[in-house]
Write a protein that holds these residues in place. Structure first.
Motif, PDB file in Angstrom:
ATOM      1  N   SER A  27     -59.367  74.739 -27.790  1.00 37.18           N
ATOM      2  CA  SER A  27     -60.133  75.708 -28.553  1.00 37.18           C
ATOM      3  C   SER A  27     -59.216  76.558 -29.437  1.00 37.18           C
ATOM      4  O   SER A  27     -59.542  76.828 -30.589  1.00 37.18           O
ATOM      5  CB  SER A  27     -60.927  76.598 -27.606  1.00 37.18           C
ATOM      6  OG  SER A  27     -61.605  77.598 -28.314  1.00 37.18           O
ATOM      7  N   ASN A  28     -58.078  76.977 -28.910  1.00 32.77           N
ATOM      8  CA  ASN A  28     -57.155  77.797 -29.694  1.00 32.77           C
ATOM      9  C   ASN A  28     -56.553  77.017 -30.849  1.00 32.77           C
ATOM     10  O   ASN A  28     -56.349  77.559 -31.929  1.00 32.77           O
ATOM     11  CB  ASN A  28     -56.039  78.339 -28.804  1.00 32.77           C
ATOM     12  CG  ASN A  28     -56.487  79.534 -28.004  1.00 32.77           C
ATOM     13  OD1 ASN A  28     -57.469  80.172 -28.333  1.00 32.77           O
ATOM     14  ND2 ASN A  28     -55.762  79.827 -26.947  1.00 32.77           N
ATOM     15  N   ARG A  29     -56.238  75.776 -30.658  1.00 31.27           N
ATOM     16  CA  ARG A  29     -55.645  74.977 -31.732  1.00 31.27           C
ATOM     17  C   ARG A  29     -56.633  74.713 -32.853  1.00 31.27           C
ATOM     18  O   ARG A  29     -56.279  74.627 -34.011  1.00 31.27           O
ATOM     19  CB  ARG A  29     -55.144  73.646 -31.180  1.00 31.27           C
ATOM     20  CG  ARG A  29     -53.938  73.795 -30.326  1.00 31.27           C
ATOM     21  CD  ARG A  29     -53.442  72.466 -29.877  1.00 31.27           C
ATOM     22  NE  ARG A  29     -52.328  72.677 -28.965  1.00 31.27           N
ATOM     23  CZ  ARG A  29     -51.497  71.743 -28.610  1.00 31.27           C
ATOM     24  NH1 ARG A  29     -51.655  70.523 -29.061  1.00 31.27           N
ATOM     25  NH2 ARG A  29     -50.520  72.008 -27.787  1.00 31.27           N
ATOM     26  N   HIS A  31     -59.079  76.606 -34.008  1.00 31.21           N
ATOM     27  CA  HIS A  31     -59.528  77.743 -34.787  1.00 31.21           C
ATOM     28  C   HIS A  31     -58.425  78.439 -35.582  1.00 31.21           C
ATOM     29  O   HIS A  31     -58.632  79.527 -36.084  1.00 31.21           O
ATOM     30  CB  HIS A  31     -60.218  78.760 -33.866  1.00 31.21           C
ATOM     31  CG  HIS A  31     -61.470  78.241 -33.262  1.00 31.21           C
ATOM     32  ND1 HIS A  31     -61.597  78.008 -31.922  1.00 31.21           N
ATOM     33  CD2 HIS A  31     -62.644  77.875 -33.812  1.00 31.21           C
ATOM     34  CE1 HIS A  31     -62.798  77.533 -31.676  1.00 31.21           C
ATOM     35  NE2 HIS A  31     -63.451  77.434 -32.809  1.00 31.21           N
ATOM     36  N   ARG A  32     -57.281  77.830 -35.709  1.00 28.72           N
ATOM     37  CA  ARG A  32     -56.195  78.462 -36.462  1.00 28.72           C
ATOM     38  C   ARG A  32     -56.264  78.049 -37.927  1.00 28.72           C
ATOM     39  O   ARG A  32     -56.351  76.880 -38.256  1.00 28.72           O
ATOM     40  CB  ARG A  32     -54.840  78.076 -35.898  1.00 28.72           C
ATOM     41  CG  ARG A  32     -54.553  78.724 -34.580  1.00 28.72           C
ATOM     42  CD  ARG A  32     -53.134  78.480 -34.188  1.00 28.72           C
ATOM     43  NE  ARG A  32     -52.830  79.172 -32.955  1.00 28.72           N
ATOM     44  CZ  ARG A  32     -51.706  79.019 -32.304  1.00 28.72           C
ATOM     45  NH1 ARG A  32     -50.782  78.207 -32.755  1.00 28.72           N
ATOM     46  NH2 ARG A  32     -51.493  79.677 -31.199  1.00 28.72           N
TER      47      ARG A  32
END
Length: 68
Positions: A27-29, A31-32
């Motif tokens: 999820s973090n990767r 949305h960057r």
């Protein structure tokens, strides 16, 4: 009964934790944006510069570091 619950916690807990960690990392990767990555890189470089200045000051090799 107690043994089956303990087995579920011992086996299922790490599996559930692993699934949650994988989900969060993906999820973090996703949305960057390039702007966020650039801002992170700039902040990291500034932090390293400040830490280097502080280390030099503590070693007696330079002026006191400036804080923003």
């Amino acid at each position: 009964m107690d043994g089956s619950i303990w087995a579920l916690v011992t086996i299922g807990g790490p599996i559930l934790l692993g699934i949650v960690l994988i989900y969060v990392m993906m999820s973090n990767r996703r949305h960057r944006t390039p702007e966020e990555l650039a801002r992170t890189e700039a902040a990291t470089r500034e932090l390293h510069r400040q830490l280097d200045a502080e280390d030099k000051y503590l070693d007696g090799e330079g002026p006191p570091p400036r804080n923003k």
